[in-house]
Design a protein around this motif. Structure first.
Motif, PDB file in Angstrom:
ATOM      1  N   ALA B 232      42.298  -0.719 -44.781  1.00  0.00           N
ATOM      2  CA  ALA B 232      41.083  -0.043 -45.396  1.00  0.00           C
ATOM      3  C   ALA B 232      41.037   0.663 -44.486  1.00  0.00           C
ATOM      4  O   ALA B 232      41.495   2.378 -44.506  1.00  0.00           O
ATOM      5  N   GLU B 239      36.696   7.005 -43.966  1.00  0.00           N
ATOM      6  CA  GLU B 239      37.091   6.266 -45.501  1.00  0.00           C
ATOM      7  C   GLU B 239      36.755   4.976 -45.687  1.00  0.00           C
ATOM      8  O   GLU B 239      36.588   5.041 -46.902  1.00  0.00           O
ATOM      9  N   ARG B 241      34.498   3.668 -43.264  1.00  0.00           N
ATOM     10  CA  ARG B 241      32.963   2.926 -43.837  1.00  0.00           C
ATOM     11  C   ARG B 241      32.613   3.842 -45.428  1.00  0.00           C
ATOM     12  O   ARG B 241      31.836   2.634 -45.802  1.00  0.00           O
ATOM     13  N   HIS B 242      33.400   4.706 -45.824  1.00  0.00           N
ATOM     14  CA  HIS B 242      32.676   4.564 -47.448  1.00  0.00           C
ATOM     15  C   HIS B 242      33.847   3.512 -47.681  1.00  0.00           C
ATOM     16  O   HIS B 242      32.794   3.533 -49.033  1.00  0.00           O
ATOM     17  N   LEU B 243      34.273   3.024 -47.949  1.00  0.00           N
ATOM     18  CA  LEU B 243      34.587   1.518 -48.822  1.00  0.00           C
ATOM     19  C   LEU B 243      33.065   0.415 -48.169  1.00  0.00           C
ATOM     20  O   LEU B 243      34.296  -0.399 -48.646  1.00  0.00           O
ATOM     21  N   GLY B 244      32.451   0.428 -47.313  1.00  0.00           N
ATOM     22  CA  GLY B 244      31.603  -0.524 -47.174  1.00  0.00           C
ATOM     23  C   GLY B 244      32.079  -0.915 -45.928  1.00  0.00           C
ATOM     24  O   GLY B 244      31.157  -2.437 -45.845  1.00  0.00           O
ATOM     25  N   LEU B 245      32.856  -1.022 -45.099  1.00  0.00           N
ATOM     26  CA  LEU B 245      32.905  -1.628 -43.916  1.00  0.00           C
ATOM     27  C   LEU B 245      32.633  -0.758 -42.162  1.00  0.00           C
ATOM     28  O   LEU B 245      32.175   0.106 -42.778  1.00  0.00           O
TER      29      LEU B 245
END
Lengths: 268, 348
Positions: B232, B239, B241-245
């Protein structure tokens, strides 16, 4: 659970009086915004008006100088990143991926925050690839794609990310200029996908420059200028020659679409 | 055959080949020991074979060749895995512990440990006698990783040009420090430092191997658990961060772990360049950039390639031997030049 149920509004995103400062520059001043589930909201404005900054403010990338952002009624900073990612997905304006992942692998990355089975993820991936018309590219390397194809692959990825209806609240999709690199056919296809996604109960916010595309697809239009919200309303109320003059400093004439009746802005 | 199947096949293939290369490594050198005899000796040690093997052969295997081979496996796999992770972290396939100055930072740390460890650090290091050089190598590696990362990274990502320049600067600085240590070192220290700067797998004993393994093996397993996060991260930090990392936490963890990996490897075998650069690149050519396969395959291939380089180092001028760092540089530098050649348009 009862709290969320009793607050059963359709509002999935609420922006209350936010301001953003970077260095000594104020990028956004006192912006309010509301997005309902099922709604497609277009954000328009001249270059540098603060449209992308607005998205960064909503996602918490930029700290707020004032105001707050509520996602499904809960302030942004109270969400943990993983749970937020299952309800809120963001299509960035541009993406820099220089490793040769296949298109399919890029779309599957969208499933990173979801704890579903691999088979289900593959199925979601297939459907997202079909929706954005990139199924035929699925085994190609991302690095070999054109700009427009890349944009559609990322759209498939962010759709796959919030494919499932959450137990509580509604999904929110933020699209930063999703049509900027697309040919006319795929511009319409992308916005149709966005509108259908809204119809399935998500709130969709899209930044767009094409006034007529916004008019055709959006339920509501917000215009920003110099970091302030200056207009908020249905396309018929917002797309007028006066407002075009005021916001974009262009002379236009507004006519009705001969078939569908929505307003069309024609520069003169 | 899709990529997933090909990756699995590649992994299994490497897993099958590595033990053969390890036996080859144990068998090669001034005294050649046939594979069957090696297996007999190992089985005897494990109590599974009653026939007493040749004493001389047993000594060579247990005291020299086997430790050397295990060091090769540990160091080769760690350097390759750290290279793969670092390239993901920097979002750039040219990142390598050697090129961006991390190895030389670790070598400076090690040199400081060797030269000063016996003098004014003595009171502090008495507790950590066995660990001194590893600890200072780790600190050196960590500080240079952090420095290069901070210099090379802006909001838009990591710039290759800046990063390579920062690497040159860090290497130059470390080189000056190492030179200074050379200057004030006595003969014994000097000799051990020379070995360090050119790399050598023959300096370890069993306790050093156990200490190093207790760092390097868990470290590579942790890398594998972070594979999806690394994938990711390649999309970009926002991006991811937007994927929840939790991107900041992930980055710090990985910087920390690669610094440990490089630091411990350097402390065990000295500076060995290009493994971290070349191996992940070869694996990507074979199976693509997915870190879930890239990291374990890089570990296995890195171990195999370093062992082969060590066999070459032992055999070309027997009974003497070349420092292994020279062999990897001779093989790796042309490869790096080819990569730069192919990518020079993108870098500018």
């Amino acid at each position: 659970m009862s709290m969320i149920a009793s607050a059963s509004t359709d509002e999935c995103l609420r922006v209350e009086g936010i301001s953003i400062e970077r260095g000594d520059r104020r990028l956004i001043s006192d912006v309010d915004l509301s997005l309902k589930a099922g709604e497609l909201l277009a954000v328009l404005g001249p270059n540098g008006a603060g449209k992308s900054t607005l998205i960064r403010a909503i996602t918490g990338e930029y700290p707020l100088a004032s105001g707050q952002v509520l996602l499904n009624g809960k302030p942004g900073e109270q969400w943990d990143t993983l749970h937020r990612a299952r309800q809120l997905s963001v299509l960035p304006q541009s993406s820099s991926l220089s490793f040769a992942f296949s298109v399919r692998e890029v779309v599957l990355m969208g499933r990173t925050p979801c704890d579903s089975s691999r088979e289900y993820n593959e199925e979601v991936c297939n459907q997202a690839l079909v929706l954005t018309d990139v199924l035929h590219l699925q085994n190609r390397s991302y690095t070999q794609l054109s700009g427009g194809e890349r944009q559609r692959v990322h759209l498939a990825r962010v759709l796959a990310q919030i494919w499932d209806q959450p137990k509580h609240g509604h999904r929110v999709l933020l699209l930063g200029e999703p049509t900027s690199a697309l040919d006319p056919k795929h511009q319409h296809q992308t916005l149709t996908v966005a509108r259908n996604f809204a119809k399935q109960g998500a709130g969709v916010l899209v930044i767009i420059h094409d006034l007529n595309l916004a008019s055709q697809y959006a339920d509501r239009i917000v215009m920003l200028k110099d970091g302030r919200k200056c207009v908020d309303g249905a396309p018929e109320q917002v797309l007028t020659a006066d407002i075009m003059q005021q916001v974009f400093d262009i002379k236009t004439s507004v006519i009705k679409h001969p078939v569908h009746g929505y307003p069309m802005v024609i520069p003169i | 055959m899709d990529r997933e199947q090909r990756s699995r096949l590649f992994f299994v293939g490497l897993l099958a080949v590595l033990p053969v290369v390890m036996l080859l490594s144990v068998g090669s050198g001034p005294i050649t020991i046939p594979m069957a005899d090696i297996i007999d000796i190992l089985l005897h040690r494990l109590g599974l074979n009653s026939a007493t093997p040749d004493i001389q052969q047993q000594l060579v295997v247990e005291a020299i060749r086997l430790p050397r081979t295990l060091i090769g496996v540990l160091v080769g796999s760690s350097l390759a895995a750290c290279g793969a992770v670092m390239q993901g972290l920097f979002r750039n396939p040219l990142a390598d512990p050697g090129i961006i100055g991390v190895s030389s930072g670790a070598a400076l740390g090690a040199a400081l440990g060797i030269v000063l460890g016996g003098t004014w650090l003595a009171s502090f290091t008495e507790l950590f006698q066995a660990y001194t050089v590893s600890v200072t190598a780790f600190i050196g590696g960590f500080l240079s990783t952090l420095l290069v990362y901070r210099i090379g990274t802006t909001g838009q990502g990591t710039s290759v040009a800046t990063m390579l320049l920062a690497g040159i600067a860090v290497s130059a600085l470390s080189g000056a420090g190492i030179g200074l240590m050379n200057y004030i070192a006595d003969d014994t220290m000097l000799r051990s430092m020379t070995f360090w700067q050119m790399g050598n797998l023959a300096n370890g004993n069993w306790s050093a191997i156990i200490v190093a393994a207790s760092f390097l093996i868990p470290l590579q397993l942790i890398f594998i658990t972070r594979a999806r996060g690394l994938n990711a991260l390649l999309l970009g930090e926002s991006e991811a961060r937007h994927l929840g990392l939790n991107v900041q936490k992930l980055k710090m963890q990985l910087i920390m772990l690669t610094a440990i990996g490089v630091g411990v490897s350097v402390s065990l075998a000295g500076m060995i360049g290009f493994v971290g650069l070349v191996v992940p690149h070869l694996v990507r050519l074979a199976i693509g950039p997915d870190h879930r396969w890239l990291i374990p395959c890089s570990s296995l291939l890195g171990a195999g390639i370093l062992l082969l380089a060590d066999i070459i180092a032992r055999l070309v001028i027997t009974p003497a031997e070349l420092p292994i760092g020279i062999v990897t540089a001779l093989l790796g530098a042309p490869f790096f030049i080819t990569m730069l050649w192919q990518q020079r348009k993108r870098i500018l």
